[in-house]
Enzyme design. Structure first.
Site, mmCIF file in Angstrom:
data_model
loop_
_atom_site.group_PDB
_atom_site.id
_atom_site.type_symbol
_atom_site.label_atom_id
_atom_site.label_comp_id
_atom_site.label_asym_id
_atom_site.label_seq_id
_atom_site.Cartn_x
_atom_site.Cartn_y
_atom_site.Cartn_z
ATOM 1 N N LYS A 203 0.811 -1.165 0.068
ATOM 2 C CA LYS A 203 -0.005 -0.113 -0.064
ATOM 3 C C LYS A 203 0.760 1.367 -0.096
ATOM 4 C CE LYS A 203 -3.658 2.479 2.553
ATOM 5 N NZ LYS A 203 -4.608 2.427 3.601
ATOM 6 N N ARG A 213 -10.574 9.699 1.903
ATOM 7 C CA ARG A 213 -10.671 10.429 3.137
ATOM 8 C C ARG A 213 -11.953 11.437 3.565
ATOM 9 N NH1 ARG A 213 -4.150 11.073 3.106
ATOM 10 N NH2 ARG A 213 -3.781 8.849 2.764
ATOM 11 N N LYS A 226 1.079 10.200 5.774
ATOM 12 C CA LYS A 226 1.290 8.852 6.021
ATOM 13 C C LYS A 226 2.654 8.074 5.524
ATOM 14 C CE LYS A 226 -3.681 8.094 6.552
ATOM 15 N NZ LYS A 226 -4.858 7.155 6.579
ATOM 16 N N LYS A 257 -2.008 -1.521 -3.940
ATOM 17 C CA LYS A 257 -3.194 -0.291 -3.979
ATOM 18 C C LYS A 257 -2.221 1.038 -3.713
ATOM 19 C CE LYS A 257 -5.990 1.844 -0.515
ATOM 20 N NZ LYS A 257 -6.484 2.000 0.805
ATOM 21 N N SER A 283 -10.260 5.458 -4.448
ATOM 22 C CA SER A 283 -11.391 6.681 -4.606
ATOM 23 C C SER A 283 -10.965 7.701 -5.507
ATOM 24 C CB SER A 283 -11.529 7.081 -3.393
ATOM 25 O OG SER A 283 -10.317 7.647 -2.886
ATOM 26 N N TYR A 322 -15.165 1.034 -6.767
ATOM 27 C CA TYR A 322 -16.483 1.428 -6.460
ATOM 28 C C TYR A 322 -17.505 1.211 -7.501
ATOM 29 C CZ TYR A 322 -13.764 3.468 -2.549
ATOM 30 O OH TYR A 322 -12.813 3.317 -1.714
#
Ligand code: PBG
Length: 334
Positions: A203, A213, A226, A257, A283, A322
């Site tokens: 990731k 988020r 992060k 990812k 997303s 999605y």
């Protein structure tokens, strides 16, 4: 595999095999089916309501009852799994993230409701502290540092609560070191030997998570980035080391990812390990494709299907997307 060298023109004319839909169908190497799809959904508190996410047109947060109905529709479309992400209200976010392993938290109530109402769909979860963390990070924050081992202890509690609620697939997305081994051994001890783990093994620290988020209400909370736990986008060999580690520690499946910008990683992982490999079309990828489609800049349906097929071609066994219900509906004929 080295391709057999083709004979010279005109002995070989590649266009011969493209002259009809039938011939093109016969030689197609990769296909997408509903079986390849995992559908991420956002759950919120409340009764029979939904809240659209501005940066993800067509995607809404759903209350538990509506998530169950969404799961029913997904199962009817042949989608094998749904993945839950909770939107946690600000008042429930704390520094110790205790809400994360509460047996009756939003996510665990949604798992139970789906398992009770929709037998034909697998339920996947997210394991990370960010929805519950007042700091918006996936791990505990002390003096600006993200603590690894203390976070792993919390993640184990979270995993056990989700397994108790009936989750079929646990998805640790936190990138702490050692979490897969700790979760696997806790599951064995607790009698959850058949609960599977899909590790977010590779990731990356990506800007493509922005709309997510917003969807889980973490954008405002997150202080800093992060980069001390998610991967550097420049790395590729490191992804293989992480996947090797997570498989050895007890992951049944691994994930890369984001998806489309990291198809090279999907290919390397699949070729190196031959394990069940998934990509998360995240997303920001959804927002780009959907946004361009809605503006009429590209054919939205065609780019959706082409993007999903690219994951199969790269070696993935499935895709978290999605687009799952929209793509499954198209595959069924509209
Ligand atoms: C957090 C988590 C993230 C996503 C899934 N789980 C965001 C992050 O790491 O900040 C991103 C999914 C998406 O962008 O669609 N544990």
């Amino acid at each position: 595999m080295t391709p057999f060298p083709p004979a010279a023109f005109p002995t070989t004319r590649f266009r011969r095999m493209r002259t009809s839909a039938q011939l093109r169908g016969l030689m197609r190497e990769n296909t997408l089916t509903a079986d390849d799809l995992i559908w991420p959904v956002f759950v919120m508190e409340g009764e029979d309501a939904e809240h659209p996410i501005a940066s993800m047109p067509g995607v809404s947060r759903l209350t538990v009852g509506r998530v169950v109905r969404a799961a029913e529709q997904a199962a009817e479309l042949g989608i094998p799994a749904i993945c839950l992400f909770p939107y946690i209200e600000q008042s429930r976010k704390t520094e110790d993230c205790a809400e994360a392993w509460d047996a009756d938290n939003l996510s665990n109530r949604a798992i139970r409701a789906i398992k009770a109402g929709v037998p034909d769909i697998a339920v996947m979860t997210d394991i990370a502290l960010d929805p519950y963390n007042i700091n918006g990070h996936d791990g505990y924050v002390v003096d600006g540092q993200i603590l690894n081992d203390e976070t792993v202890e919390a993640l184990v509690k979270m995993a056990l609560a989700q397994a108790d609620a009936g989750a079929d697939i646990l998805g640790p997305s936190d990138m702490m070191d050692g979490r897969i081994g700790a979760i696997r051994s806790a599951l064995e001890t607790a009698g959850h030997s058949n609960v599977t783990i899909l590790s977010y093994a590779a990731k990356y620290a990506s800007a493509f998570y922005g709309p997510f988020r917003d969807a889980v209400g973490a954008s405002g909370a997150l202080k800093g980035d992060k980069n001390t736990y998610q991967m550097d986008p420049g790395n590729s060999d490191e992804a293989l080391r992480l996947v090797a580690r997570d498989i050895a520690d007890g992951a049944d499946m691994v994930m890369v990812k984001p998806g489309m910008p990291y198809l090279d990683i999907c290919r390397r992982v699949k070729e190196s390990f031959g394990v069940p490999t998934y990509a998360y079309q995240v997303s920001g990828e959804y927002a780009m494709l959907k946004g361009a489609g809605l503006n009429g800049w590209v054919d939205g349906q065609k780019v959706m299907m082409e993007s999903l097929l690219s994951f199969k071609r790269a070696g993935c066994d499935g895709i978290l997307t999605y687009f799952a219900p929209e793509a499954a509906r198209l595959l069924r004929g509209g």
